[in-house]
Enzyme design. Structure first.
Site: not given
Ligand code: KIV
Length: 269
Positions: A47-48, A116, A86, A118, A186
């Protein structure tokens, strides 16, 4: 011959075999193709994306639709790498049912193999359990979690005390029990990440978490010098794409203005 996709079991095996896991981000077809050809194990559609590709200040603003659109492009580019998408902010936090439906869309519509997620509170452990049981592999994400930026109060290193490390370790153990196939750690002190890695069966993938994680992940645009708004301390820059593209654009502009582009070999007669 069809290329064999890397599986989550293969990723888990890396830890037992003491083989480092390599992971990078991609948001589009051509970048995914390059990373795949380079033999990167995991491509994360992070989500970056919000900050790096869409120009937002934080990751909060990216939507499920944005993430699906970009995950589809990455899926078309990667034949071998494991694709992890993400789950964006508020796509899993409010409600278990929503979380499952959204996670499922990344598999069914976007072609990802895993998602992924969080955090490590009880709700996230439950989401992880239900996703895993439903056939949606989960890569967890602990330590500094960008979606909690406003609650944390800034880009601060996490797990700096033994108590804080213990808390993260406990969450990681619960996530492992719930079925997570790995954990991204992280921005943590190296020793904290080492303790967590040694106390889990599943692999850890570090980003600013030192040398003892089972693998490493970075944002591709950071390592190639394309995203230049901010470069974290833990990034190693392998190329300076910003300068290369800028010089190419300047040279093209000058050639057009001078009239040297297009030349005779670049026209149709
Ligand atoms: O959103 C992202 O790029 C991440 C990192 C762990 C690279 O969550």
């Amino acid at each position: 011959m069809k290329t064999e996709k890397i599986t989550v079991s293969a990723i888990k095996k890396h830890k037992a075999e003491k083989k480092k896991i390599t992971a990078l981000t991609a948001y589009d077809y051509s970048t995914a193709k390059i990373l795949d050809e380079a033999g990167i194990d995991i491509i994360l559609v992070g989500d970056s994306l919000a900050m790096v590709a869409l120009g937002y200040e934080t990751t909060h603003f990216v939507t499920v639709e944005d993430m699906i659109y970009h995950t589809k492009a990455v899926s078309r580019g990667a034949k071998r790498s494991l694709i992890v998408a993400d789950m964006p902010f508020m796509s899993y936090q409010a409600d278990l049912k929503d979380a499952l439906i959204n996670a499922g869309r990344f598999i069914k519509e976007a072609g990802a193999t895993a998602v992924k997620i969080e955090g490590g509170c009880d709700h996230i452990v439950e989401v992880t359990k239900r996703c895993s049981e439903s056939g949606i592999p989960v890569l967890s994400h602990l330590g500094f979690t960008p979606q909690l930026l406003y609650s944390i109060g800034g880009y601060h290193v996490q797990g700096k005390t033994p108590e804080a490390t213990e808390k993260i370790l406990k969450q990681a153990i619960e996530l492992e029990k719930a079925g997570a196939f790995g954990v991204v750690l992280e921005m943590m002190p190296e020793e904290s990440a080492k303790t967590i890695t040694e106390n889990l069966n599943i692999p850890t993938i570090g980003i600013g978490a030192g040398r003892y994680c089972s693998g490493q992940i970075l944002v591709t645009d950071d390592i190639i010098g394309k995203y230049s708004d901010f470069t974290p301390k833990f990034v190693r820059k392998y190329a300076d794409i910003h300068t290369i593209v800028k010089n190419a654009a300047i040279n093209y502009k000058n050639d057009v203005i001078e009239g040297s582009f297009p030349s005779e070999s670049e026209i149709f007669v």
